[in-house]
Scaffold this motif. Structure first.
Motif, PDB file in Angstrom:
ATOM      1  N   THR A  77      88.905  44.012 -17.054  1.00 25.94           N
ATOM      2  CA  THR A  77      89.682  42.945 -16.421  1.00 25.94           C
ATOM      3  C   THR A  77      91.140  43.374 -16.256  1.00 25.94           C
ATOM      4  O   THR A  77      91.805  43.753 -17.214  1.00 25.94           O
ATOM      5  CB  THR A  77      89.590  41.636 -17.236  1.00 25.94           C
ATOM      6  OG1 THR A  77      90.470  40.662 -16.665  1.00 25.94           O
ATOM      7  CG2 THR A  77      89.963  41.851 -18.691  1.00 25.94           C
ATOM      8  N   GLU A  79      94.393  42.300 -13.376  1.00 24.75           N
ATOM      9  CA  GLU A  79      94.738  41.557 -12.161  1.00 24.75           C
ATOM     10  C   GLU A  79      95.294  42.449 -11.058  1.00 24.75           C
ATOM     11  O   GLU A  79      95.411  42.026  -9.905  1.00 24.75           O
ATOM     12  CB  GLU A  79      95.742  40.458 -12.481  1.00 24.75           C
ATOM     13  CG  GLU A  79      97.085  40.946 -12.976  1.00 24.75           C
ATOM     14  CD  GLU A  79      98.053  39.824 -13.276  1.00 24.75           C
ATOM     15  OE1 GLU A  79      99.247  40.107 -13.445  1.00 24.75           O
ATOM     16  OE2 GLU A  79      97.616  38.665 -13.344  1.00 24.75           O
ATOM     17  N   VAL A 106      84.230  40.088 -10.000  1.00 20.67           N
ATOM     18  CA  VAL A 106      84.632  38.688  -9.869  1.00 20.67           C
ATOM     19  C   VAL A 106      86.116  38.683  -9.518  1.00 20.67           C
ATOM     20  O   VAL A 106      86.925  39.244 -10.251  1.00 20.67           O
ATOM     21  CB  VAL A 106      84.390  37.895 -11.168  1.00 20.67           C
ATOM     22  CG1 VAL A 106      84.854  36.444 -10.991  1.00 20.67           C
ATOM     23  CG2 VAL A 106      82.930  37.960 -11.569  1.00 20.67           C
ATOM     24  N   ALA A 108      89.510  36.439  -8.454  1.00 18.98           N
ATOM     25  CA  ALA A 108      90.146  35.121  -8.419  1.00 18.98           C
ATOM     26  C   ALA A 108      91.356  35.187  -7.491  1.00 18.98           C
ATOM     27  O   ALA A 108      92.204  36.071  -7.634  1.00 18.98           O
ATOM     28  CB  ALA A 108      90.581  34.699  -9.818  1.00 18.98           C
ATOM     29  N   LEU A 172      86.438  33.571  -6.340  1.00 17.97           N
ATOM     30  CA  LEU A 172      86.743  32.236  -6.860  1.00 17.97           C
ATOM     31  C   LEU A 172      88.155  31.854  -6.449  1.00 17.97           C
ATOM     32  O   LEU A 172      89.097  32.616  -6.693  1.00 17.97           O
ATOM     33  CB  LEU A 172      86.633  32.209  -8.385  1.00 17.97           C
ATOM     34  CG  LEU A 172      85.326  32.729  -9.016  1.00 17.97           C
ATOM     35  CD1 LEU A 172      85.444  32.715 -10.533  1.00 17.97           C
ATOM     36  CD2 LEU A 172      84.143  31.878  -8.563  1.00 17.97           C
ATOM     37  N   TYR A 174      91.359  29.496  -7.042  1.00 13.42           N
ATOM     38  CA  TYR A 174      91.942  28.628  -8.076  1.00 13.42           C
ATOM     39  C   TYR A 174      91.882  27.167  -7.650  1.00 13.42           C
ATOM     40  O   TYR A 174      91.675  26.275  -8.474  1.00 13.42           O
ATOM     41  CB  TYR A 174      93.401  29.025  -8.331  1.00 13.42           C
ATOM     42  CG  TYR A 174      93.571  30.112  -9.360  1.00 13.42           C
ATOM     43  CD1 TYR A 174      93.806  29.800 -10.699  1.00 13.42           C
ATOM     44  CD2 TYR A 174      93.492  31.455  -9.010  1.00 13.42           C
ATOM     45  CE1 TYR A 174      93.970  30.793 -11.647  1.00 13.42           C
ATOM     46  CE2 TYR A 174      93.657  32.456  -9.950  1.00 13.42           C
ATOM     47  CZ  TYR A 174      93.895  32.115 -11.268  1.00 13.42           C
ATOM     48  OH  TYR A 174      94.039  33.106 -12.210  1.00 13.42           O
ATOM     49  N   HIS A 177      88.731  25.478  -8.662  1.00  9.97           N
ATOM     50  CA  HIS A 177      88.342  25.519 -10.082  1.00  9.97           C
ATOM     51  C   HIS A 177      89.546  25.158 -10.949  1.00  9.97           C
ATOM     52  O   HIS A 177      90.339  26.034 -11.307  1.00  9.97           O
ATOM     53  CB  HIS A 177      87.812  26.905 -10.452  1.00  9.97           C
ATOM     54  CG  HIS A 177      86.640  27.339  -9.631  1.00  9.97           C
ATOM     55  ND1 HIS A 177      85.359  26.885  -9.881  1.00  9.97           N
ATOM     56  CD2 HIS A 177      86.554  28.172  -8.556  1.00  9.97           C
ATOM     57  CE1 HIS A 177      84.534  27.435  -9.007  1.00  9.97           C
ATOM     58  NE2 HIS A 177      85.223  28.198  -8.189  1.00  9.97           N
ATOM     59  N   MET A 180      90.036  27.737 -14.346  1.00 10.22           N
ATOM     60  CA  MET A 180      89.595  29.032 -13.828  1.00 10.22           C
ATOM     61  C   MET A 180      88.925  29.879 -14.901  1.00 10.22           C
ATOM     62  O   MET A 180      87.986  30.635 -14.614  1.00 10.22           O
ATOM     63  CB  MET A 180      90.786  29.785 -13.225  1.00 10.22           C
ATOM     64  CG  MET A 180      90.440  31.180 -12.710  1.00 10.22           C
ATOM     65  SD  MET A 180      89.049  31.233 -11.535  1.00 10.22           S
ATOM     66  CE  MET A 180      89.865  30.667 -10.048  1.00 10.22           C
ATOM     67  N   TYR A 184      85.390  31.648 -14.465  1.00 10.24           N
ATOM     68  CA  TYR A 184      85.253  33.100 -14.612  1.00 10.24           C
ATOM     69  C   TYR A 184      84.155  33.440 -15.607  1.00 10.24           C
ATOM     70  O   TYR A 184      83.308  34.308 -15.353  1.00 10.24           O
ATOM     71  CB  TYR A 184      86.591  33.680 -15.064  1.00 10.24           C
ATOM     72  CG  TYR A 184      86.546  35.155 -15.405  1.00 10.24           C
ATOM     73  CD1 TYR A 184      86.526  36.119 -14.404  1.00 10.24           C
ATOM     74  CD2 TYR A 184      86.538  35.578 -16.737  1.00 10.24           C
ATOM     75  CE1 TYR A 184      86.490  37.471 -14.712  1.00 10.24           C
ATOM     76  CE2 TYR A 184      86.494  36.922 -17.053  1.00 10.24           C
ATOM     77  CZ  TYR A 184      86.480  37.863 -16.036  1.00 10.24           C
ATOM     78  OH  TYR A 184      86.430  39.198 -16.348  1.00 10.24           O
ATOM     79  N   ALA A 187      80.818  32.989 -14.108  1.00  5.67           N
ATOM     80  CA  ALA A 187      80.498  34.025 -13.124  1.00  5.67           C
ATOM     81  C   ALA A 187      80.011  35.308 -13.776  1.00  5.67           C
ATOM     82  O   ALA A 187      79.215  36.045 -13.191  1.00  5.67           O
ATOM     83  CB  ALA A 187      81.723  34.311 -12.253  1.00  5.67           C
TER      84      ALA A 187
END
Length: 343
Positions: A77, A79, A106, A108, A172, A174, A177, A180, A184, A187
């Motif tokens: 993970t 960003e 996944v 976001a 996804l 924000y 959801h 979030m 997540y 997912a």
């Protein structure tokens, strides 16, 4: 990570090789992101190496850890993965495929104007000089030629889709959801054993944002090195008032959204459902942008106050691994332990 033990129990694990704090930021270094080099070069396993050698060492550490990985799913993970260039994605996916051919992603996203407002607090640290308009980016360091802040999501997703099948690439928004983190986890197939709290940080107030912006510009004019300016801004970020941030005018917001109109057309119905709230407006923008005035002596008082804080505050607030801290010793142990497996 609060849920890490529960994730492990359900066959979802993370590797230490790519982690810096909570995130796998060193994946960015392997892909070629220059700013990650300053964070990894200080670790014992990478001292004395040039960037190419360090990337090779990181690959060896990662693969050694992957060989003894005891979970069904490996979670990475970070960003900063989405907006990477094609050659960077090629490099990262080649590394992943040395471990498995079954890669899922996944992603976001948040509508670009809302993302820009949210990220302004982060961009205020180091993006010097920076515009008063949070919808503008001045990463090139030129206030007279700002660019719309945000990325073209559809273009970014198309790059990743060349490596990951569409059915394995979940997007996804924000806006769809409210929690979030819960979305997540769902997912990735994780069922939490406790209630997943919605975590939303309270950012700096418009006043606090202006303190950081003006302090950065003042110190730049004084010839202070950028690294020291970033340090000062991180300290200021920890002490200035929290609250509602700067709001652009309705006209500024309309111009910003017009820049991303084609991107929204590509997202609609393909990456996001037609009914996604991503495409909807929420609170209207004011007719006039937020204006904050700070006197020179008032600004100097804030700078003096910030200088009283030590490096520990930077570690907590800025995520930097400083020699001698707990994070340093943890990563040192990880590096040495992993290296022993491949030596």
């Amino acid at each position: 990570m609060e849920h890490e033990a529960a994730l492990n129990a359900q066959g979802i694990g993370r590797v230490s090789a790519l982690r810096n704090g909570y995130n796998d930021n060193f994946a960015g270094f392997y892909m070629g992101m220059p700013k990650q080099w300053s964070k990894i070069r200080i670790l014992p396993a990478f001292q004395g190496l040039d960037p190419d050698q360090a990337q090779s060492r990181l690959r060896d550490i990662f693969l050694a850890e992957a060989r003894v990985f005891g979970h069904e799913k490996m979670l990475i993970t970070f960003e900063g993965l989405l907006p990477r260039q094609k050659h960077e994605i090629d490099r990262f996916m080649a590394l992943c495929h040395e471990v498995t051919s079954n890669v899922w992603a996944v992603v976001a996203i948040r509508r670009q104007d809302r993302w820009a407002l949210s990220s302004y607090n982060t961009r205020l640290v180091g993006e010097v000089p920076i515009s008063e308009n949070p919808l503008e980016s001045t990463r090139q360091g030129r206030l007279e030629h700002p660019e719309p802040a945000g990325m073209h999501y559809a273009t970014c997703l198309s790059h990743w889709a060349k490596h990951i099948p569409r059915e394995k690439l979940a997007v996804l928004a924000y806006e769809d959801h409210p929690n979030m983190l819960a979305a997540y986890f769902a997912a990735i197939g994780f069922v939490a054993d406790t209630r997943i709290e919605d975590r939303r940080n309270t950012g700096m107030s418009a006043y606090g944002q202006q303190v950081l912006r003006l302090a950065g510009m003042r110190e730049l004019e004084r010839g202070r090195p950028l690294g020291e300016i970033k340090r000062l801004q991180r300290l200021l970020k920890g002490i200035v008032p929290r609250g509602e941030g700067r709001r652009p005018s309705a006209a500024q917001a309309a111009a910003h959204l017009a820049h991303f109109a084609k991107d929204h057309e590509r997202l609609r119905g393909d990456w996001l459902p037609e009914t996604s709230k991503f495409f909807e407006d929420d609170a209207p923008y004011p007719d006039e942008a937020t204006v904050v005035q700070i006197a020179d002596d008032e600004l100097e008082e804030w700078i003096a106050k910030a200088e009283k804080f030590g490096p520990d505050r930077i570690d907590r607030d800025g995520g930097i691994v400083t020699p001698g801290t707990a994070a340093w010793h943890r990563l040192e142990a990880i590096s040495r332990g992993t290296l022993s497996a491949i030596s």
